[in-house]
Design an enzyme around this catalytic site. Structure first.
Site, PDB file in Angstrom:
ATOM      1  N   ASP A 132      38.966  42.019  90.713  1.00 52.80           N
ATOM      2  CA  ASP A 132      40.010  42.419  91.640  1.00 52.80           C
ATOM      3  C   ASP A 132      40.123  43.947  91.633  1.00 52.80           C
ATOM      4  O   ASP A 132      39.675  44.611  90.688  1.00 52.80           O
ATOM      5  CB  ASP A 132      41.337  41.781  91.213  1.00 52.80           C
ATOM      6  CG  ASP A 132      42.500  42.220  92.074  1.00 52.80           C
ATOM      7  OD1 ASP A 132      42.440  42.025  93.299  1.00 52.80           O
ATOM      8  OD2 ASP A 132      43.462  42.781  91.511  1.00 52.80           O
TER       9      ASP A 132
ATOM     10  N   ASP B 108      43.182  46.232  93.480  1.00 59.58           N
ATOM     11  CA  ASP B 108      44.547  46.746  93.378  1.00 59.58           C
ATOM     12  C   ASP B 108      45.247  46.160  92.155  1.00 59.58           C
ATOM     13  O   ASP B 108      45.395  44.948  92.037  1.00 59.58           O
ATOM     14  CB  ASP B 108      45.358  46.394  94.637  1.00 59.58           C
ATOM     15  CG  ASP B 108      44.829  47.095  95.882  1.00 59.58           C
ATOM     16  OD1 ASP B 108      44.748  48.333  95.861  1.00 59.58           O
ATOM     17  OD2 ASP B 108      44.498  46.404  96.863  1.00 59.58           O
TER      18      ASP B 108
ATOM     19  N   LYS C 236      42.324  35.147  98.267  1.00 55.69           N
ATOM     20  CA  LYS C 236      42.818  34.476  97.069  1.00 55.69           C
ATOM     21  C   LYS C 236      44.313  34.156  97.211  1.00 55.69           C
ATOM     22  O   LYS C 236      45.040  34.976  97.748  1.00 55.69           O
ATOM     23  CB  LYS C 236      42.604  35.387  95.850  1.00 55.69           C
ATOM     24  CG  LYS C 236      41.154  35.757  95.588  1.00 55.69           C
ATOM     25  CD  LYS C 236      41.018  36.835  94.508  1.00 55.69           C
ATOM     26  CE  LYS C 236      41.426  38.216  94.997  1.00 55.69           C
ATOM     27  NZ  LYS C 236      41.177  39.283  94.007  1.00 55.69           N
TER      28      LYS C 236
ATOM     29  N   ASP D 247      44.905  40.904  88.097  1.00 52.34           N
ATOM     30  CA  ASP D 247      46.233  41.209  87.566  1.00 52.34           C
ATOM     31  C   ASP D 247      47.327  40.284  88.091  1.00 52.34           C
ATOM     32  O   ASP D 247      48.485  40.441  87.718  1.00 52.34           O
ATOM     33  CB  ASP D 247      46.614  42.656  87.901  1.00 52.34           C
ATOM     34  CG  ASP D 247      46.886  42.843  89.388  1.00 52.34           C
ATOM     35  OD1 ASP D 247      45.974  42.563  90.198  1.00 52.34           O
ATOM     36  OD2 ASP D 247      48.007  43.246  89.746  1.00 52.34           O
TER      37      ASP D 247
END
Length: 310
Positions: free
Chosen positions: A23, A25, A198, A221
């Site tokens: 991922d 961000d 996602k 995260d």
């Protein structure tokens, strides 16, 4: 998802996988600001391990994303980046005739992905409604854009959302994400979109195809996107506590949002996984995880064994 029963060892976590699906961000950066130590953590991937950057953010094409990653110190090329804009465009192409008109709510880069699959992106229409609406994040989306999309969706246009992230982490905190805009359109139309990003499978399945293997670890995260998405496609996952989700959220998370591992930072990839003993002590699940992280700083704690640790 495999259920690991770990013991102390010397093998790095990352060396157990042929690919890392990363991922962006909140995991590698926040807005334009790099997360401390993250580029160094990925520097030692080894020639045999594929790094695939997987982003729910549909605002940029792979080229600009790869350039941004390279500027921040990550090894990245266009071919290493998979975006929800690409996944959304694929879903549109699978459902529409070539040349069909698609109303774009989002950036010009999202419109370019729509055009790249043989469809015709527009911003406004008068008369016949477009065949579909595609919606992705843009900081410039306004009421006229949402109104135009509402007219089209109410006229039975296919509606595809690149993602439904409620928030978007940046250097100042959590800003409204594409999901906040999707919620406005949902309220205005009483309709539900198909979602490319996602935790839904299309984006991660695209990333698996790009990696060329299902022997992959999803790293992110967010419990509600990265981790739930990994569980949905049967992959192991690592939650890093550098972005949105917290230990308190993890403590109360449903089974589909429990990661295989949790760690404070991305550098846990470069260390052996801790044994399960630290989270077998007394106290609730959250306390055990915190105790494990404190005892094994820099190491990942296995959570696929949650039921055994209660």
């Amino acid at each position: 998802m495999r259920v690991w029963i770990w013991s102390e060892g010397v093998t790095r976590l990352r060396d157990r996988y042929a690919a890392l699906l990363l991922d962006l961000d909140g995991t590698l950066y926040r807005g334009p600001v790099v997360i401390d130590g993250a580029p160094q953590a990925l520097a030692n991937s080894g020639a045999s391990q594929r790094l695939i950057y997987v982003t729910n953010n549909a605002s940029r094409r792979p080229g600009p994303v790869a350039e941004h990653l390279a500027e921040l110190g990550y090894p990245a090329t266009d071919a290493d980046v998979v975006t929800s804009a690409q996944a959304a465009a694929r879903l549109l192409a699978e459902r529409l005739d070539t040349g069909a008109t698609v109303l774009v709510v989002g950036t010009d880069d999202l419109a370019a992905e729509v055009a790249a699959v043989g469809l015709h992106p527009i911003r406004r229409f008068d008369g016949v409604a477009p065949a579909a609406v595609v919606q992705g994040h843009s900081p410039n989306t306004g009421w006229p854009d949402l109104a135009e999309a509402a007219y089209a969706v109410r006229a039975d246009a296919l509606w595809i959302a690149a993602n439904t992230d409620k928030t978007l982490p940046n250097e100042r905190g959590l800003a409204p994400g594409n999901g906040a805009m999707v919620a406005a359109l949902r309220a205005a139309t009483d309709r539900e979109p198909l979602v490319a990003g996602k935790p839904y499978p299309p984006l991660l399945e695209d990333a698996i195809r790009r990696a060329g293997t299902r022997d992959a670890l999803v790293v992110g995260d967010r419990l509600d996107t990265d981790i739930e998405g990994a569980n949905g496609v049967g992959l192991d996952s690592l939650l890093v506590l550098t972005g949105v989700s917290t230990i308190d959220e993890l403590k109360d998370a449903p089974a589909e949002r429990i990661p295989t591992f949790v760690a404070e930072t991305l550098d846990a990839l470069n260390h052996p996984v801790a044994a399960i003993d630290p989270i077998a002590a007394t106290g609730d699940f959250g306390d055990r995880v915190v105790a494990g992280l404190r005892r094994h700083q820099g190491r990942a704690i296995p959570l696929a064994v949650r039921e055994f640790a209660r």
